[in-house]
Design an enzyme around this catalytic site. Structure first.
Site, mmCIF file in Angstrom:
data_model
loop_
_atom_site.group_PDB
_atom_site.id
_atom_site.type_symbol
_atom_site.label_atom_id
_atom_site.label_comp_id
_atom_site.label_asym_id
_atom_site.label_seq_id
_atom_site.Cartn_x
_atom_site.Cartn_y
_atom_site.Cartn_z
ATOM 1 N N LYS A 100 -6.712 3.894 -20.281
ATOM 2 C CA LYS A 100 -7.122 4.635 -21.515
ATOM 3 C C LYS A 100 -5.811 3.592 -22.334
ATOM 4 O O LYS A 100 -4.950 2.900 -22.381
ATOM 5 C CB LYS A 100 -7.486 5.613 -21.610
ATOM 6 C CG LYS A 100 -8.765 6.265 -21.115
ATOM 7 C CD LYS A 100 -9.992 5.856 -21.369
ATOM 8 C CE LYS A 100 -11.321 5.906 -21.033
ATOM 9 N NZ LYS A 100 -11.706 5.435 -19.528
ATOM 10 N N TYR A 151 -15.646 14.304 -18.643
ATOM 11 C CA TYR A 151 -16.492 13.342 -18.443
ATOM 12 C C TYR A 151 -17.049 13.050 -17.557
ATOM 13 O O TYR A 151 -17.465 13.513 -16.512
ATOM 14 C CB TYR A 151 -14.730 12.459 -18.136
ATOM 15 C CG TYR A 151 -15.022 10.473 -18.272
ATOM 16 C CD1 TYR A 151 -15.983 10.042 -18.560
ATOM 17 C CD2 TYR A 151 -14.774 10.520 -16.547
ATOM 18 C CE1 TYR A 151 -16.283 8.993 -18.282
ATOM 19 C CE2 TYR A 151 -15.262 8.980 -16.251
ATOM 20 C CZ TYR A 151 -15.994 8.297 -17.041
ATOM 21 O OH TYR A 151 -16.106 6.838 -16.858
ATOM 22 N N ARG A 157 1.033 -0.793 0.319
ATOM 23 C CA ARG A 157 -0.174 -0.513 -0.058
ATOM 24 C C ARG A 157 1.068 1.180 0.377
ATOM 25 O O ARG A 157 0.392 2.488 -0.056
ATOM 26 C CB ARG A 157 -1.063 0.070 1.519
ATOM 27 C CG ARG A 157 -1.754 0.770 0.994
ATOM 28 C CD ARG A 157 -2.521 1.147 1.830
ATOM 29 N NE ARG A 157 -3.028 0.365 3.210
ATOM 30 C CZ ARG A 157 -2.548 1.107 4.400
ATOM 31 N NH1 ARG A 157 -1.856 2.224 4.148
ATOM 32 N NH2 ARG A 157 -2.408 0.274 5.625
ATOM 33 N N ASP A 170 -6.800 16.964 -16.410
ATOM 34 C CA ASP A 170 -6.831 15.735 -17.494
ATOM 35 C C ASP A 170 -6.631 16.049 -18.639
ATOM 36 O O ASP A 170 -7.108 16.157 -19.609
ATOM 37 C CB ASP A 170 -8.808 15.772 -17.289
ATOM 38 C CG ASP A 170 -9.058 13.811 -18.059
ATOM 39 O OD1 ASP A 170 -8.002 13.445 -18.431
ATOM 40 O OD2 ASP A 170 -9.981 13.839 -17.390
HETATM 41 N N1 PLP Z 1 -11.474 11.397 -17.609
HETATM 42 C C1 PLP Z 1 -11.753 10.950 -18.506
HETATM 43 C C2 PLP Z 1 -11.567 11.875 -19.871
HETATM 44 C C3 PLP Z 1 -12.198 9.377 -18.550
HETATM 45 O O1 PLP Z 1 -12.897 9.806 -20.809
HETATM 46 C C4 PLP Z 1 -12.350 8.417 -17.721
HETATM 47 C C5 PLP Z 1 -13.039 7.557 -17.926
HETATM 48 O O2 PLP Z 1 -13.517 7.450 -19.205
HETATM 49 C C6 PLP Z 1 -11.507 9.631 -16.683
HETATM 50 C C7 PLP Z 1 -11.794 10.306 -16.391
HETATM 51 C C8 PLP Z 1 -12.070 8.129 -15.547
HETATM 52 O O3 PLP Z 1 -11.065 6.915 -15.930
HETATM 53 P P1 PLP Z 1 -11.416 5.582 -15.283
HETATM 54 O O4 PLP Z 1 -11.545 4.658 -15.946
HETATM 55 O O5 PLP Z 1 -9.971 4.976 -15.432
HETATM 56 O O6 PLP Z 1 -11.647 5.201 -14.102
#
Ligand code: PLP
Length: 393
Positions: free
Chosen positions: A205, A106, A54, A180
């Site tokens: 992704k 998102y 952890r 992000d």
């Molecule tokens: N940020 C964006 C632009 C996303 O498209 C996503 C998920 O689709 C996330 C954050 C969240 O990521 P995770 O699904 O790995 O938790």
């Protein structure tokens, strides 16, 4: 636990993503997997470098250092999802703080920000991030965090990162500007170089690239922020698991190769749909209203876009009729994907709010993979032709 990046890029990114640096006494040609929750102390008075996964794990450390080198920053922390990144980051806030964010985020980001707005005494405002003057007018002394995403998904809106980050720091030097970078990856964009304090990505992704691992990465140049973020990650136990870190390292080696192919495929597919008469949202097309702004802060348009058909039923039929494209949420996988955001990735946002934010029900999102571009275009063409005739396979 300090493991700050000492490495500078020696070669181009396409070379560096493959060059993972690690130590192994047997000379293993891939980084070893330390699938161990605990580590033995040399004696009862001294702990070794690692004691409990952890808090830290050698495989995770190799991943974090590799990413810090690729991003060119002081520290990267790897956690168990993109949403965990945001969860860790918003724990830097206190009741009474205010957050300024976009209105085409998102869906999961929107859900978590709505939760803290309703439960943590933190006021979160959502605004059109293409309107830089509007965003500036919302930033004040109480604004402790600005959360940006660009291009947004699925409408592909672009934010002027440098101007907003500079302004937020001018109004409030303590304001943490968060970005992000999931859609662009470090191959296309280095948000920290544009004045952002924390860069995060869903590593589920492109960084991993194969839809077989959930993960997230948080990058910063600030030692103070790195320490605060580590405190939260260690406290709640959201560090990326050893095996997932190992898989992520494997995926990262082909990041540049995959992403460049996906991007060049995407430009061709988006152009085909625009030529077919659809309204296409993609910063790789000159028709995009913020084409120049996007170009000025990135190295390319990425491999995700959306288009409008003006008819929800037609959109649904196109999605039913495709063969190569997987109908799934998410993006960044080597396979091409297609989805109807209002019914899938953005279903957690209410229809009223979606309407208010300009997200039309007929919008189709396409995430382009590494297949042959001619096959992708031929597949879409047959799906559209059949859908226009009212056929649904
Ligand atoms: N940020 C964006 C632009 C996303 O498209 C996503 C998920 O689709 C996330 C954050 C969240 O990521 P995770 O699904 O790995 O938790």
């Amino acid at each position: 636990m300090s493991e700050e990046n000492q490495n500078k890029l020696e070669y181009k990114l396409g070379t560096e993503v493959v060059r993972i640096e690690y130590e192994d006494k047997w000379g293993a040609s891939v980084p070893p997997l330390y699938q161990s929750a605990t580590f033995m102390a040399p004696d009862i008075e001294h702990m070794g470098m690692y004691d409990y996964t952890r808090s830290g794990n050698p495989t995770r450390t190799v991943l974090q250092r590799h990413l810090a080198k690729i991003i060119g920053c002081r520290q990267v922390w790897a956690v168990n999802s993109g949403m965990s990144c945001l969860d860790v980051i918003v724990r830097l806030l206190h009741p009474g703080d205010e957050v300024v964010s976009g209105d085409d985020l998102y869906g999961g980001t929107d859900r978590l920000l709505t939760y803290i707005n309703n439960n943590a005494g933190i006021k979160v405002g959502h605004y059109d991030i293409t309107d830089t003057e509007l965003i500036k007018s919302k930033i004040n002394k109480k604004t402790k965090m600005v959360i940006l995403e660009s291009p947004t998904n699925p409408l592909m809106k672009i934010v002027d990162v440098k101007t907003i980050a500079q302004y937020a720091h001018k109004i409030n030097p303590d304001c943490i500007v968060v970005f992000d970078n999931t859609m662009m990856t470090p191959i296309n964009m280095k948000p920290l170089k544009l004045g952002v304090d924390i860069h995060y990505e869903s590593a589920t992704k492109y960084l991993n690239g194969h839809h077989d691992v959930m993960g997230g990465i948080i990058a910063t140049d600030s030692k103070e922020l790195a320490d605060k973020l580590y405190f939260v990650i260690n406290s709640i136990g959201s560090g990326l698991a050893p095996f997932d870190s190992w898989l992520m390292l494997r995926g990262l080696k082909t990041l540049a190769l995959r992403f460049e192919r996906q991007q060049s495929n995407c430009i061709k597919v988006a152009q085909f749909l625009e030529d077919e008469g659809f309204v296409v949202h993609y910063p790789g097309l000159k028709s995009h209203p913020q084409y120049e702004l996007h170009k000025s802060q990135t190295k390319g348009p990425g491999a995700v876009f959306s288009f409008e058909t003006s008819d929800v039923k037609l959109s649904e039929r196109i999605i039913h009729n495709v063969d190569i494209f997987h109908v799934t949420v998410s993006f960044g996988c080597v396979n091409s994907l297609i989805s109807l955001p209002c019914k899938m990735s953005h279903a957690s946002i209410s229809p009223e709010v979606r309407k208010e934010r300009g997200l039309k029900e007929d919008v189709i999102r396409i995430c382009v993979g590494i297949e042959e571009p001619d096959d992708l275009i031929a597949d879409l063409k047959q799906a559209i032709d059949a859908a226009r005739k009212g056929i649904e396979n």
